[in-house]
Design an enzyme around this catalytic site. Structure first.
Site, PDB file in Angstrom:
ATOM      1  N   GLU A  74      -7.840  -5.470   5.352  1.00  6.70           N
ATOM      2  CA  GLU A  74      -7.778  -5.163   3.846  1.00  6.70           C
ATOM      3  C   GLU A  74      -6.516  -5.783   3.035  1.00  6.70           C
ATOM      4  O   GLU A  74      -6.914  -6.376   1.878  1.00  6.70           O
ATOM      5  CB  GLU A  74      -7.574  -3.480   3.663  1.00  6.70           C
ATOM      6  CG  GLU A  74      -8.880  -2.786   4.204  1.00  6.70           C
ATOM      7  CD  GLU A  74      -8.684  -1.417   4.313  1.00  6.70           C
ATOM      8  OE1 GLU A  74      -7.975  -0.856   5.378  1.00  6.70           O
ATOM      9  OE2 GLU A  74      -9.115  -0.547   3.347  1.00  6.70           O
TER      10      GLU A  74
ATOM     11  N   ARG B 107     -11.538  15.439   6.964  1.00  7.66           N
ATOM     12  CA  ARG B 107     -12.317  15.959   6.029  1.00  7.66           C
ATOM     13  C   ARG B 107     -13.781  16.100   6.506  1.00  7.66           C
ATOM     14  O   ARG B 107     -14.322  15.689   7.197  1.00  7.66           O
ATOM     15  CB  ARG B 107     -12.530  14.715   4.766  1.00  7.66           C
ATOM     16  CG  ARG B 107     -11.255  14.425   4.388  1.00  7.66           C
ATOM     17  CD  ARG B 107     -11.341  13.269   3.422  1.00  7.66           C
ATOM     18  NE  ARG B 107     -10.147  12.370   3.057  1.00  7.66           N
ATOM     19  CZ  ARG B 107     -10.132  11.075   3.096  1.00  7.66           C
ATOM     20  NH1 ARG B 107     -10.992  10.362   3.136  1.00  7.66           N
ATOM     21  NH2 ARG B 107      -8.765  10.650   2.902  1.00  7.66           N
TER      22      ARG B 107
ATOM     23  N   ARG C  94      -2.638  -2.112  -3.620  1.00  3.64           N
ATOM     24  CA  ARG C  94      -3.684  -1.265  -3.315  1.00  3.64           C
ATOM     25  C   ARG C  94      -3.579   0.084  -4.377  1.00  3.64           C
ATOM     26  O   ARG C  94      -2.820   0.653  -4.034  1.00  3.64           O
ATOM     27  CB  ARG C  94      -3.906  -0.888  -1.819  1.00  3.64           C
ATOM     28  CG  ARG C  94      -5.096  -0.163  -1.771  1.00  3.64           C
ATOM     29  CD  ARG C  94      -5.226   0.659  -0.252  1.00  3.64           C
ATOM     30  NE  ARG C  94      -6.490   1.268   0.015  1.00  3.64           N
ATOM     31  CZ  ARG C  94      -6.482   2.128   0.808  1.00  3.64           C
ATOM     32  NH1 ARG C  94      -5.675   2.655   1.662  1.00  3.64           N
ATOM     33  NH2 ARG C  94      -7.784   2.674   1.101  1.00  3.64           N
TER      34      ARG C  94
ATOM     35  N   HIS D 181     -12.802   2.257   0.194  1.00 11.30           N
ATOM     36  CA  HIS D 181     -12.715   1.241   1.256  1.00 11.30           C
ATOM     37  C   HIS D 181     -13.362  -0.068   0.758  1.00 11.30           C
ATOM     38  O   HIS D 181     -13.749  -0.854   1.776  1.00 11.30           O
ATOM     39  CB  HIS D 181     -13.461   1.712   2.446  1.00 11.30           C
ATOM     40  CG  HIS D 181     -12.724   2.928   3.367  1.00 11.30           C
ATOM     41  ND1 HIS D 181     -13.682   3.932   3.713  1.00 11.30           N
ATOM     42  CD2 HIS D 181     -11.659   3.023   3.606  1.00 11.30           C
ATOM     43  CE1 HIS D 181     -12.805   4.872   4.235  1.00 11.30           C
ATOM     44  NE2 HIS D 181     -11.594   4.375   4.072  1.00 11.30           N
TER      45      HIS D 181
ATOM     46  N   ASN E 221       0.668  -1.242  -0.058  1.00 14.50           N
ATOM     47  CA  ASN E 221       0.193  -0.052  -0.095  1.00 14.50           C
ATOM     48  C   ASN E 221       1.040   1.117  -0.029  1.00 14.50           C
ATOM     49  O   ASN E 221       1.456   1.690   0.896  1.00 14.50           O
ATOM     50  CB  ASN E 221      -0.875  -0.083   1.335  1.00 14.50           C
ATOM     51  CG  ASN E 221      -1.808   1.198   1.358  1.00 14.50           C
ATOM     52  OD1 ASN E 221      -1.871   1.998   0.483  1.00 14.50           O
ATOM     53  ND2 ASN E 221      -2.768   0.965   2.170  1.00 14.50           N
TER      54      ASN E 221
END
Ligand code: ADP
Length: 394
Positions: free
Chosen positions: A380, A240, A90, A179, A9
């Protein structure tokens, strides 16, 4: 290991990696390089229960990945001796084209690059990881697994915005969602915990990390999710804003003369819990709230209220849910956020068991709750390795 996959990643100044068996999918080794390009980079390598830290200047991602290979040689089995079947990457944005994992070639690399304008913070960094890994492991298949792919099943009623047609047709403006590997993995695990097939249940997954999103999963397929064209829409996150009236952007531009890049940075990096509570880390926000800090208390209320609205609306979108699953750093660890998010949903069939919630689950609803609520640690990297092994066998 029968199907070892090196999962990477790659971020703008970091590389996270794990050696995962795509069959189980369990990790034997994992690590992280931070501060790539700075005077002192930090490599943390975990193997066989031990953590090894190394500090040295790593000029770029290529130097970083070479340091990873060296760390495997120093501790445990060198990568060459593990029988590695692939390197999996990823990739945040796959656009409309990549709805499955794909073996990377030059053309795929170009397509991922073309998608960078939809994910300028992420895709270029993911691509850098792919480029250096292709050079370093030229004989191994490199597989890209996309965060958006699981959401390719979202129907038009949920993925189209009511905006001019040319925005959609010429500029790719639609909901993509993110996600995806986490929502896929956790919704499958939730079905397992219910003792039923994923195809027989409706699950709402709340992935609450620094980035956060909720997904409605109908019989194994994503039918709606809170993130949109970019990961800015939806829940309140660490930095965010999540949902706002888009006219706020024009208003602030006209009033202050701030450029669109400045406003983009303000909404992505200076908003969310940072703006409301003065801290990004949920543990710090909770501590401050417990200590009587009014802003932190309000921030937590806003954070939980937004999650509650999404969960309520997804119960409606699904026509009823069998399970709600919380995952990622906050979802897995904060009993307070889970309780705050579910507080007033009793009327919709959510009966929280306070003691089970405080203990962390996995099931945190009462036995007679019409909707089963769960805490499920995400994986993940495991899901990326599993999908990669499946792709290479197909
Ligand atoms: P990322 O999106 O970067 O992968 P994570 O899933 O690791 O993030 O989640 C990071 C978030 O989890 C941080 O905001 C952190 O404060 C929060 N977190 C971790 N542990 C706890 C805890 N025990 N209680 C509350 N929040 C926690």
């Amino acid at each position: 290991m029968s199907a070892p996959v090196l999962v990477i990643n790659s971020g703008s100044s970091s590389i996270k990696y794990q050696l995962v068996d795509g069959d189980t999918p369990e990790a034997s080794t994992s690590g992280l390089i931070e501060r790539i390009g700075q005077s002192e980079s930090i490599l943390t390598h975990r193997h066989a229960g031990e953590e090894h830290e190394r500090r040295e200047h790593l000029a770029d991602h290529a130097a970083g990945l070479e340091a990873v290979v060296a760390a495997f040689e120093e501790h445990g089995t060198p990568l060459g001796g593990t029988g590695l079947i692939a390197v999996a990457h990823r990739v945040v944005h796959g656009g409309e084209r990549f709805v499955q994992p794909v073996v990377v070639d030059d053309e795929v690399e170009r397509a991922v690059e073309d998608l960078s304008d939809l994910a300028p913070l992420h895709n270029p960094a993911n691509l850098e990881g792919i480029r250096v890994a292709r050079k370093l492991f030229p004989r191994l298949p490199q597989v890209a697994v996309f965060d958006t792919a699981f959401h390719a099943t979202i129907p038009e009623r949920a993925h189209l915005y009511a905006v001019p047609t040319a925005w959609r047709e010429e500029h790719g403006v639609r909901r993509y969602g993110f996600h995806g590997t986490s929502h896929a993995y956790v919704s499958r695990k939730a079905a397992e915990l219910l003792g039923r097939s994923p195809k027989a249940v409706n699950v709402i997954v709340a992935h609450l990390g620094n980035g956060a999103s909720v997904t409605a999963v109908e019989r194994g397929r994503s039918i709606d999710t809170s993130m949109g064209l970019t990961p800015l829409e939806g829940l309140v996150m660490g930095t965010r804003s999540g949902d706002i009236d888009p006219a706020i952007v024009f208003h602030m531009h006209r009033r202050t003369g701030a450029s669109f890049d400045d406003l983009d940075a303000a909404l992505n990096k200076e908003s969310g819990m940072l703006a409301l509570a003065g801290a990004i880390d949920m543990r710090a926000v909770e501590r401050a709230a417990r200590g009587g800090d009014r802003a932190a208390q309000t921030a937590l209320e806003i954070y939980c209220y937004r999650i509650r609205k999404y969960i309520g609306s997804y119960i409606a979108a699904l026509g009823g849910a069998d399970a709600i699953a919380f995952t990622a750093g906050i979802g897995e660890n904060s009993a307070e956020v889970r309780a705050g998010a579910l507080g007033s949903l009793v009327a919709l069939g959510v009966h929280l068991d306070e003691a089970a919630n405080a203990a962390g689950g996995p099931v945190i609803s009462t036995p007679d709750s019409p909707i089963t609520v769960m805490v499920i640690p995400t994986n993940e990297e495991g899901e990326i390795a599993r999908q990669t092994a499946n792709l290479l066998r197909s």
